[in-house]
Design an enzyme around this catalytic site. Structure first.
Site, PDB file in Angstrom:
ATOM      1  N   GLU A 117      -0.427   2.845   8.953  1.00 35.91           N
ATOM      2  CA  GLU A 117      -1.902   2.084  10.174  1.00 35.91           C
ATOM      3  C   GLU A 117      -0.846   0.570  10.877  1.00 35.91           C
ATOM      4  O   GLU A 117      -1.577   1.027  12.327  1.00 35.91           O
ATOM      5  CB  GLU A 117      -2.497   1.598   9.044  1.00 35.91           C
ATOM      6  CG  GLU A 117      -3.701   1.668   9.979  1.00 35.91           C
ATOM      7  CD  GLU A 117      -5.017   0.878   9.355  1.00 35.91           C
ATOM      8  OE1 GLU A 117      -6.616   1.029  10.166  1.00 35.91           O
ATOM      9  OE2 GLU A 117      -5.298   0.991   8.072  1.00 35.91           O
TER      10      GLU A 117
ATOM     11  N   ARG B 281     -14.201  12.965  14.215  1.00 35.76           N
ATOM     12  CA  ARG B 281     -14.709  11.176  13.952  1.00 35.76           C
ATOM     13  C   ARG B 281     -15.423  10.937  14.836  1.00 35.76           C
ATOM     14  O   ARG B 281     -16.175  10.238  14.763  1.00 35.76           O
ATOM     15  CB  ARG B 281     -13.917  10.483  12.783  1.00 35.76           C
ATOM     16  CG  ARG B 281     -13.722  11.057  11.647  1.00 35.76           C
ATOM     17  CD  ARG B 281     -12.307   9.414  10.889  1.00 35.76           C
ATOM     18  NE  ARG B 281     -12.286  10.573   9.146  1.00 35.76           N
ATOM     19  CZ  ARG B 281     -11.566   9.673   8.861  1.00 35.76           C
ATOM     20  NH1 ARG B 281     -10.922   8.566   9.422  1.00 35.76           N
ATOM     21  NH2 ARG B 281     -11.908  10.594   7.584  1.00 35.76           N
TER      22      ARG B 281
ATOM     23  N   HIS C  43     -13.647   1.213  11.056  1.00 33.81           N
ATOM     24  CA  HIS C  43     -12.848   1.754   9.719  1.00 33.81           C
ATOM     25  C   HIS C  43     -11.536   1.290   9.231  1.00 33.81           C
ATOM     26  O   HIS C  43     -10.925   1.534   8.708  1.00 33.81           O
ATOM     27  CB  HIS C  43     -13.182   3.489   9.349  1.00 33.81           C
ATOM     28  CG  HIS C  43     -12.590   3.782   8.459  1.00 33.81           C
ATOM     29  ND1 HIS C  43     -12.542   3.600   7.312  1.00 33.81           N
ATOM     30  CD2 HIS C  43     -11.703   4.772   8.775  1.00 33.81           C
ATOM     31  CE1 HIS C  43     -12.271   4.359   6.159  1.00 33.81           C
ATOM     32  NE2 HIS C  43     -11.243   5.145   6.685  1.00 33.81           N
TER      33      HIS C  43
ATOM     34  N   HIS D 239     -15.799   5.853  11.707  1.00 38.55           N
ATOM     35  CA  HIS D 239     -16.216   5.947  10.859  1.00 38.55           C
ATOM     36  C   HIS D 239     -17.560   6.910  10.920  1.00 38.55           C
ATOM     37  O   HIS D 239     -18.322   5.839  10.631  1.00 38.55           O
ATOM     38  CB  HIS D 239     -15.733   6.751   9.147  1.00 38.55           C
ATOM     39  CG  HIS D 239     -15.130   7.183   8.501  1.00 38.55           C
ATOM     40  ND1 HIS D 239     -16.172   8.337   8.155  1.00 38.55           N
ATOM     41  CD2 HIS D 239     -14.005   7.618   8.080  1.00 38.55           C
ATOM     42  CE1 HIS D 239     -15.962   8.730   7.551  1.00 38.55           C
ATOM     43  NE2 HIS D 239     -14.726   8.723   7.038  1.00 38.55           N
TER      44      HIS D 239
ATOM     45  N   ALA E 143       2.418   2.789   2.301  1.00 37.64           N
ATOM     46  CA  ALA E 143       3.192   3.003   3.031  1.00 37.64           C
ATOM     47  C   ALA E 143       4.812   2.510   2.634  1.00 37.64           C
ATOM     48  O   ALA E 143       5.717   2.133   2.266  1.00 37.64           O
ATOM     49  CB  ALA E 143       3.263   1.969   4.771  1.00 37.64           C
ATOM     50  N   GLY E 144       3.995   0.713   1.666  1.00 38.53           N
ATOM     51  CA  GLY E 144       5.199  -0.545   1.557  1.00 38.53           C
ATOM     52  C   GLY E 144       5.239  -0.555   0.607  1.00 38.53           C
ATOM     53  O   GLY E 144       6.764   0.054   0.198  1.00 38.53           O
TER      54      GLY E 144
ATOM     55  N   SER F  87     -16.539   9.821   1.849  1.00 35.27           N
ATOM     56  CA  SER F  87     -15.883  10.426   2.068  1.00 35.27           C
ATOM     57  C   SER F  87     -16.032  11.401   3.511  1.00 35.27           C
ATOM     58  O   SER F  87     -16.624  11.358   3.673  1.00 35.27           O
ATOM     59  CB  SER F  87     -14.880  11.251   1.152  1.00 35.27           C
ATOM     60  OG  SER F  87     -14.084  11.701   1.635  1.00 35.27           O
TER      61      SER F  87
ATOM     62  N   LEU G 174      -3.390   8.511   4.907  1.00 35.84           N
ATOM     63  CA  LEU G 174      -2.251   8.595   4.005  1.00 35.84           C
ATOM     64  C   LEU G 174      -1.383   9.718   3.910  1.00 35.84           C
ATOM     65  O   LEU G 174      -0.223   9.452   3.565  1.00 35.84           O
ATOM     66  CB  LEU G 174      -3.319   9.403   2.362  1.00 35.84           C
ATOM     67  CG  LEU G 174      -4.363   8.548   2.575  1.00 35.84           C
ATOM     68  CD1 LEU G 174      -5.302   9.648   0.752  1.00 35.84           C
ATOM     69  CD2 LEU G 174      -4.550   7.202   1.605  1.00 35.84           C
TER      70      LEU G 174
ATOM     71  N   GLY H 156       0.887  -1.417   0.033  1.00 37.69           N
ATOM     72  CA  GLY H 156       0.015   0.502  -0.251  1.00 37.69           C
ATOM     73  C   GLY H 156       0.820   1.507  -0.169  1.00 37.69           C
ATOM     74  O   GLY H 156       2.186   1.089  -0.375  1.00 37.69           O
TER      75      GLY H 156
END
Length: 638
Positions: free
Chosen positions: A425, A330, A401, A266, A44-45, A284, A441, A42
């Site tokens: 995460e 949230r 979420h 969320h 990060a990876g 969103s 993100l 993702g």
């Protein structure tokens, strides 16, 4: 064991700069001899693997999807935060730092959060250079919008598909390194265990999901970037494949687990429609910029939304939180929606929903403007519900979420296992008890592009004389044998109930007793229920097919077995923390008006849990949280 977060000395605004200037480095010639494993592709990876490859390291990247482009980061919608102050509304690195600490209800580590705020500005430049099509104003400058918990516009976005565009940018960088032979990609491979040799992470055991074969892979260091564990609740906004196996196996090999009970609900999701569902769909948070949330003032009002006059509508977030209105964080928005529905003011057939209404914005701005900002999100909603949100308010309700908890890491992002790192995460480090929108993100790309590639050098600089360890080493053999025995045990059960039966049972228990609200009595009850489900799972699950082929039921069974163990730890953590903070809402600890009531005298720490063995209680270690730059106060968004 004393937890050493390795926080640098000096003023907080100078820590990261000084640290980068003094941290040990690995010279280019030595980098060519060092192998690094990155699990997960993702944001990060993929960013970590691409950057490490660009720096000259030899990288092996693993993902269980058929392509790195299908990582769950692609599903992120609303945007990414950065303290660039393009809107000229008073934003700064310090304000982003403060908003993040406050939004996390003062349960995150100051030094990590300030570094995140500092690095945020470079992320946007990096992504623009990669061609990420951020939204722009009429004059060509990058546009911004607001997210919950802040009073500035700092969120950069690409319509309602920001995660997809950012991931394509990271994927392009990764693809370049694959083409240069710096990165070797292993798609359709799932990590089943981490290999520890002489106390250091030296590789992984992975299963080829096409052939079923177990493989051994060496690395001088291992980086986990495998996302969160929200699917422990079964129904969540996560992709069905998202799981906890990689970090849970690392936990069982010695990596402490930080704040496992800190899960985020969320507030803006399409409500549950029935038992047939396997996942939930996110709408969103960016929609709260132009949408107004309300319920009827009359209980059990069965009229259509358009038939309820303005004076009979309760815009309850605007009423309760006038300073932030619909853009409260949230956790607060979620609890407020639950409170209204529990009190009998919910809408829709289930009465477990509230309205998100765009009629005011459409009248003020025009349909074309709203369509340009959120068109694809409106299309998703209409396809799922059959209702047109341009003419009828959306119905939304909170859902699982994101997970703020994860593997405990120090300032270097290294776990309690030397050489094992956790990014994005799957670590606990930046968000405390509640993540502000558009910060996931930001953290993933900050860790991957700018933090880990620097900090990993401290460990590797002491390891440059270590040659590649052959994978016939006894520890590789032992780890593979353990993984093989676990698979064989599952395949031999031959019960009568499918994997999803147990996953759904677990999810219902976790949502009911360890979800949006928790109490001591319910948590004790839930622990016994989860133990019973796990016992039943290992006696009654049925897995068709064989282990030596593509077998998605076996994949699910391995993951659910880990969820069943993690669920119990989440319950223990929630029971131990006798306070309310952020997404951890203990009903016994709340203010008179129903807000979270922290106990800073007794719980201003990170809960770091140590695995001691099967059927043994985990040991709690505490990392005290020291606040030198912000004042601990009761959160207020009024």
């Amino acid at each position: 064991m004393i937890l050493d977060a390795k926080i640098p000395e000096g003023p907080i605004a100078e820590k990261w700069t000084r640290y980068k200037a003094t941290i040990p480095l690995v010279n280019p010639a030595n980098k060519r001899n060092i192998e690094i494993i990155v699990v997960g592709t993702g944001l990060a990876g993929a960013s970590a693997a691409a950057t490490l490859g660009e720096m000259g390291y030899k990288v092996k990247a693993f993902c269980f999807q058929d392509s790195p482009r299908r990582a769950h980061s692609i599903a992120a919608q609303g945007g990414i935060n950065a303290a660039k102050n393009y809107s000229n509304d008073g934003d700064s690195v310090h304000r982003l730092f403060y908003d993040t600490i406050k939004g996390g209800d003062y349960r995150s580590r100051e030094a990590n959060v300030h570094r995140l705020a500092e690095v945020s500005t470079a992320i946007i430049d990096q992504c623009v250079a990669q061609g990420v099509p951020f939204a722009r104003e009429y004059g060509g400058l990058l546009d911004n919008r607001s997210f919950g918990g802040v009073q500035v516009s700092r969120t950069f976005y690409a319509k309602g598909q920001t995660g997809q565009q950012l991931l394509l940018g990271a994927y392009s960088a990764l693809s370049r390194q694959i083409g240069r032979k710096q990165v070797q990609i292993f798609s359709r491979h799932e990590m089943l265990d981490v290999v520890i040799i002489d106390g250091k992470a030296r590789g992984i055991i992975a299963r080829d999901l096409i052939t079923g074969k177990l493989e051994r892979h060496f690395g001088h260091a291992v980086v986990l970037a495998t996302g969160g564990y929200g699917n422990v609740f079964f129904l969540s906004t996560n992709a069905m494949g998202s799981n906890t196996t990689a970090i849970w196996k690392a936990h069982k090999k010695g990596a402490f687990f930080g704040n496992p009970c800190f899960t985020q609900i969320h507030p803006t999701c399409i409500p549950v429609s029935g038992d047939h569902q396997s996942k939930l769909t996110l709408m969103s948070e960016s929609l709260r910029n132009d949408g107004r949330i309300w319920v009827p003032k009359k209980k059990d009002d069965s009229r259509k939304a358009v038939d309820i006059p303005e004076e009979e509508r309760d815009y309850y977030l605007e009423r309760r939180y006038p300073a932030f209105g619909n853009l409260v964080p949230r956790d607060i928005a979620s609890r407020a929606a639950k409170e209204r529905c529990d009190a009998g003011y919910g809408v829709g057939s289930s009465k477990m929903a509230v309205y998100l209404d765009f009629s005011d914005s459409i009248r003020r701005l025009g349909k074309d403007v709203i369509e340009a900002r959120y068109g694809n999100l409106f299309e998703i909603y209409e396809k799922i519900t059959g209702e047109d949100p341009y003419t009828t308010p959306m119905r939304i309700y909170p859902a699982v979420h994101y997970t703020m908890g994860g593997l405990w890491v120090d300032y270097n992002l290294m776990t309690t296992i030397p050489g094992l790192y956790a990014t994005g995460e799957c670590n606990f480090s930046d968000h405390g008890a509640n993540r502000l929108g558009a910060s996931a993100l930001m953290q993933g790309l900050a860790d991957g592009y700018f933090v880990l590639p620097i900090t990993i050098g401290e460990f590797l600089s002491k390891d440059i004389r270590t040659k590649a360890i052959p994978t016939d080493h006894p520890e590789f053999e032992k780890a593979e044998k353990e993984a093989q025995e676990r698979i064989a045990r599952l395949m031999s059960i031959k019960g009568s109930k499918p994997v999803d039966h147990f996953h759904k049972e677990l999810g219902k228990v976790m949502w009911e007793y360890c979800g949006m609200a928790r109490n001591a009595e319910g948590l004790q009850k839930a622990k016994k229920m989860v133990q019973d489900i796990r016992t039943s799972f290992w006696k009654e699950v049925i897995i068709p097919g064989s282990a030596d082929e593509t077998n998605q039921e076996l994949e699910k069974a391995l993951r659910v077995a880990d969820f069943l163990e993690l669920g119990e730890l989440m319950i223990d953590d929630a029971f131990d923390r006798n306070e309310s903070c952020g997404g951890h809402f203990r009903e016994e600890y709340q203010t008179e008006d129903g807000e979270a009531l922290r106990d800073d005298n007794n719980y201003a720490y990170v809960s770091a849990w140590e695995y001691k063995g099967d059927n043994q209680a985990e040991v709690l270690h505490k990392e005290p949280l020291v606040f030198e730059n912000v004042k601990l106060v009761q959160r207020s968004y009024k």
